[in-house]
Design an enzyme around this catalytic site. Structure first.
Site, PDB file in Angstrom:
ATOM      1  CD  GLU A 163      82.822  41.373  37.876  1.00  0.00           C
ATOM      2  OE1 GLU A 163      82.484  42.267  37.102  1.00  0.00           O
ATOM      3  OE2 GLU A 163      82.758  41.480  39.116  1.00  0.00           O
ATOM      4  NE  ARG A 167      87.157  41.377  50.503  1.00  0.00           N
ATOM      5  CZ  ARG A 167      87.220  41.271  49.162  1.00  0.00           C
ATOM      6  NH1 ARG A 167      88.353  41.446  48.533  1.00  0.00           N
ATOM      7  NH2 ARG A 167      86.151  41.031  48.464  1.00  0.00           N
ATOM      8  CE  LYS A 219      88.820  40.504  40.302  1.00  0.00           C
ATOM      9  NZ  LYS A 219      87.461  40.084  39.962  1.00  0.00           N
TER      10      LYS A 219
HETATM   11  P1  ATP Z   1      87.489  42.969  43.620  1.00  0.00           P
HETATM   12  O1  ATP Z   1      86.597  43.485  44.715  1.00  0.00           O
HETATM   13  O2  ATP Z   1      88.926  43.313  43.764  1.00  0.00           O
HETATM   14  O3  ATP Z   1      86.960  43.232  42.235  1.00  0.00           O
HETATM   15  P2  ATP Z   1      86.122  40.502  43.823  1.00  0.00           P
HETATM   16  O4  ATP Z   1      85.937  39.983  45.181  1.00  0.00           O
HETATM   17  O5  ATP Z   1      84.956  41.177  43.219  1.00  0.00           O
HETATM   18  O6  ATP Z   1      87.427  41.387  43.791  1.00  0.00           O
HETATM   19  P3  ATP Z   1      85.748  38.185  42.257  1.00  0.00           P
HETATM   20  O7  ATP Z   1      86.330  37.854  40.934  1.00  0.00           O
HETATM   21  O8  ATP Z   1      84.299  38.455  42.330  1.00  0.00           O
HETATM   22  O9  ATP Z   1      86.595  39.382  42.822  1.00  0.00           O
HETATM   23  O10 ATP Z   1      86.138  37.077  43.313  1.00  0.00           O
HETATM   24  C1  ATP Z   1      85.989  35.703  43.084  1.00  0.00           C
HETATM   25  C2  ATP Z   1      85.958  34.987  44.397  1.00  0.00           C
HETATM   26  O11 ATP Z   1      87.145  35.250  45.118  1.00  0.00           O
HETATM   27  C3  ATP Z   1      84.810  35.455  45.244  1.00  0.00           C
HETATM   28  O12 ATP Z   1      84.187  34.321  45.817  1.00  0.00           O
HETATM   29  C4  ATP Z   1      85.441  36.315  46.288  1.00  0.00           C
HETATM   30  O13 ATP Z   1      84.748  36.250  47.475  1.00  0.00           O
HETATM   31  C5  ATP Z   1      86.841  35.718  46.406  1.00  0.00           C
HETATM   32  N1  ATP Z   1      87.803  36.727  46.817  1.00  0.00           N
HETATM   33  C6  ATP Z   1      88.092  37.883  46.189  1.00  0.00           C
HETATM   34  N2  ATP Z   1      88.985  38.610  46.884  1.00  0.00           N
HETATM   35  C7  ATP Z   1      89.301  37.882  47.973  1.00  0.00           C
HETATM   36  C8  ATP Z   1      90.178  38.071  49.084  1.00  0.00           C
HETATM   37  N3  ATP Z   1      90.927  39.171  49.210  1.00  0.00           N
HETATM   38  N4  ATP Z   1      90.242  37.106  50.016  1.00  0.00           N
HETATM   39  C9  ATP Z   1      89.506  35.992  49.891  1.00  0.00           C
HETATM   40  N5  ATP Z   1      88.666  35.742  48.890  1.00  0.00           N
HETATM   41  C10 ATP Z   1      88.550  36.668  47.931  1.00  0.00           C
HETATM   42 MG    MG Z   2      83.034  40.122  42.977  1.00  0.00          MG
END
Ligand code: ATP
Ligand code: MG
Length: 563
Positions: free
Chosen positions: A34, A261, A271
């Site tokens: 995102e 994760r 984030k």
């Molecule tokens: P946040 O919750 O901090 O906003 P997010 O998971 O919503 O992070 P995205 O931009 O949606 O962030 O993530 C893109 C991809 O990265 C998704 O497939 C997500 O599952 C993966 N991802 C995000 N954070 C992690 C993590 N800590 N470990 C492994 N994969 C991750």
């Molecule tokens: Mg997300």
């Protein structure tokens, strides 16, 4: 396909099964960030996993921006994400997509769901929706609008799209089961009204698809075989499958697989928390080398291969866990160790005068850049002069027990050069050591405890007048607690996460060091020339990581523990 060489994990096992049963013709994955922040090391794990699987199985990976939420997305993030994925060494070729590319398709599919009776327009307000949803232990209640005819819902949905209603006034919901034990299946929202500019579609839309709906359909449109996501989506998988089933999507349909994760100790990864640290000025921007963002890691001096190595070593699991920071540091060392020159730098200099050599004394020494394999990286000429700098920590007026470096009457060996014996020292007005007086020896003269010739400890040095100025930044963990919440920064932040050594001195060969170039400063750690070093001024060096065993406490920070 070199899957044999890689550690097996449950995702590879699933893929092997799916390929063996011809469920899918090949492997297609996607990385779906995102664009609402910079990527961090957790995303790097997901990138390495998705792109790594596609590479190993001869498939491909799409980069897809999950930009269904118009309020939060920014072009700056879209650009940084691409830079970071590329830097990590992966390519999406021309397959860069946006969920917003599919808004028309998603809308058509939603009309189809309505027409087939699988979705309805609901007039409950957001707070009513919450109270109708039920709890983890108790079922929800049917909305009074659940029985709406497809014709009426279709009409209302079209009017929602036309902007006739205010935000929150109506929503499109899937008609599934308000009594389902899985809350995600209790008639979840499919579309909501949101009157916001979108970074790509402008003001074309005033209704936006929900993540759970947009994601599975986007995966299906792109022909993704394995849609890999983090564990919190496990309970969403039935919904993922439900949408594609009710849309009658042709097989093979994408398969969602969840993994744990990455949580890394002594840092925060959300984030929201990262944004807060940046916005409040706790750190110096998204690429402050103390952050876990990919931009920060790059600027600190980590190599892409060290991040890939780290991700490979930590592997993928089905259970959430916290990874010790040492794993990241170890990967950096293992990656940099065979790759960079060894040089000498003194972070916190104190001057040493060799009293028994004449003014103008100079002894040239040919010293290899990579002592383990002297021929590999060539050598440089070091010059021993009457005045040299050594590390302030390598001298103690009154040595503590176990201190085996320079102190009055004691001897030390100068790296690549000869031996010195300390004759005395001078202090300044504040009582700080200002000068150490030594004599140069051809061989050590002292005896050890057992009466054998002593073998003095080796210390590093640079020639005083010929050495070059530099500013060195020594980074430590950003938080002092292993699992910070990020909620109480005052008590959780490590006040010593950055120590600046502005008076550092480098050996003369470092005159040609260029931005992004990495070195091992002997006994101190791995350092990289900061890309933002001021032109004309002394270069700035970031310490990537300390040496495992080479650092015995002192100026440069804590001794690292072993993973
Ligand atoms: P946040 O919750 O901090 O906003 P997010 O998971 O919503 O992070 P995205 O931009 O949606 O962030 O993530 C893109 C991809 O990265 C998704 O497939 C997500 O599952 C993966 N991802 C995000 N954070 C992690 C993590 N800590 N470990 C492994 N994969 C991750
Ligand atoms: Mg997300």
């Amino acid at each position: 396909m070199d899957t044999e060489e890689r550690p097996k994990n449950f995702i590879r096992t699933f893929i092997d099964e799916d390929l063996a049963s011809s469920r899918y013709p090949g492997v297609a994955t996607r990385f779906p960030p995102e664009p609402n922040g910079y990527l961090h090391i957790g995303h790097a794990k997901s990138i390495c996993l998705n792109f790594g699987l596609a590479r190993d199985y001869g498939g491909h990976t799409n980069l897809r921006f999950d930009d269904t939420n118009p309020a939060k997305e920014e072009t700056e993030y879209v650009d940084s994400i691409q830079e970071d994925v590329r830097w990590l060494g992966f390519s999406w070729d021309d397959r860069i997509y946006y969920a917003s590319d599919y808004f028309d398709r998603l809308y058509e599919c939603a009309e189809r769901l309505i027409g087939d009776g699988w979705a309805y327009v609901c007039d409950l307000s957001p707070s009513e929706l919450r109270s109708y949803r039920g709890t983890l232990t108790g079922p929800g209640r049917d909305s009074p609008f659940r029985g709406r005819s497809p014709e009426e819902s279709l009409d209302l949905f079209r009017r929602m799209r036309a902007g006739e209603f205010e935000e929150g006034a109506r929503s499109l919901r899937a008609r599934i089961d308000m009594a389902s034990p899985n809350i995600n299946m209790r008639d979840p929202a499919v579309y909501r009204i949101k009157k916001a500019e979108h970074h790509r579609t402008g003001s074309k839309w005033v209704i936006y698809p929900m993540y759970d709906y947009a994601h599975c359909v986007s995966d299906a449109i792109e022909g993704i075989s394995h849609s890999i996501c983090t564990l919190e989506f496990e309970d969403h998988r039935p919904l993922y499958d439900w949408f594609l089933e009710k849309l009658g999507w042709p097989r093979p349909r994408p398969r969602q697989i969840e993994f744990a994760r990455l949580n890394l100790e002594y840092t925060v990864m959300s984030k929201r928390r990262l944004l807060q640290l940046v916005k409040e000025g706790t750190v110096d921007g998204w690429d402050d080398p103390r952050l876990p963002t990919v931009a920060a890691i790059r600027r600190r001096g980590f190599t892409p291969s060290s991040i890939r190595l780290f991700c490979e070593r930590i592997g993928v699991a089905k259970k959430d866990s916290w990874i010790e920071l040492e794993w990241l540091e170890k990967a950096a060392r293992d990656d940099l160790n065979p790759a960079v020159k060894r040089v000498m730098a003194v972070l916190d200099p104190v001057k040493v005068v060799l009293e028994n050599v004449p003014e103008g004394f100079s002894r040239a020494i040919d010293a290899p850049f990579f002592p383990d394999e002297p021929g590999r990286m060539g050598s440089r000429e070091l010059v021993l002069t009457k005045e040299i700098f050594i590390e302030r920590d390598d001298f103690m007026v009154e040595p503590s027990p176990g201190f085996l470096r320079l102190s009055p009457g004691k001897e030390a060996r100068l790296r690549w050069a000869s031996y010195v014996k300390c004759l005395g020292h001078e202090t300044d007005a504040d009582g700080r050591v200002a000068l150490v007086r030594c004599e140069l020896l051809d061989a050590p003269t002292g005896l050890d405890k057992k009466g054998r010739p002593a073998r003095p400890n080796i210390i590093h040095w640079v020639p005083a007048a010929l050495s070059l100025p530099a500013s060195c930044r020594i980074y430590d963990r950003l938080f002092k607690v292993p699992r910070p919440t990020g909620e109480d920064l005052a008590s959780e932040l490590n006040p010593e996460s950055l120590v600046v050594r502005d008076g550092a001195r480098l050996e003369p060969s470092m005159a040609s060091a260029a931005p992004w170039e990495r070195f091992q400063f002997e006994r101190l750690g791995y350092f990289m020339v900061d890309p933002g070093s001021p032109a004309g001024g002394p270069p700035v060096f970031n310490r990537v990581v300390a040496l495992k065993d080479g650092w015995k406490g002192g100026a440069a920070g804590a001794k690292p523990r072993r993973p």
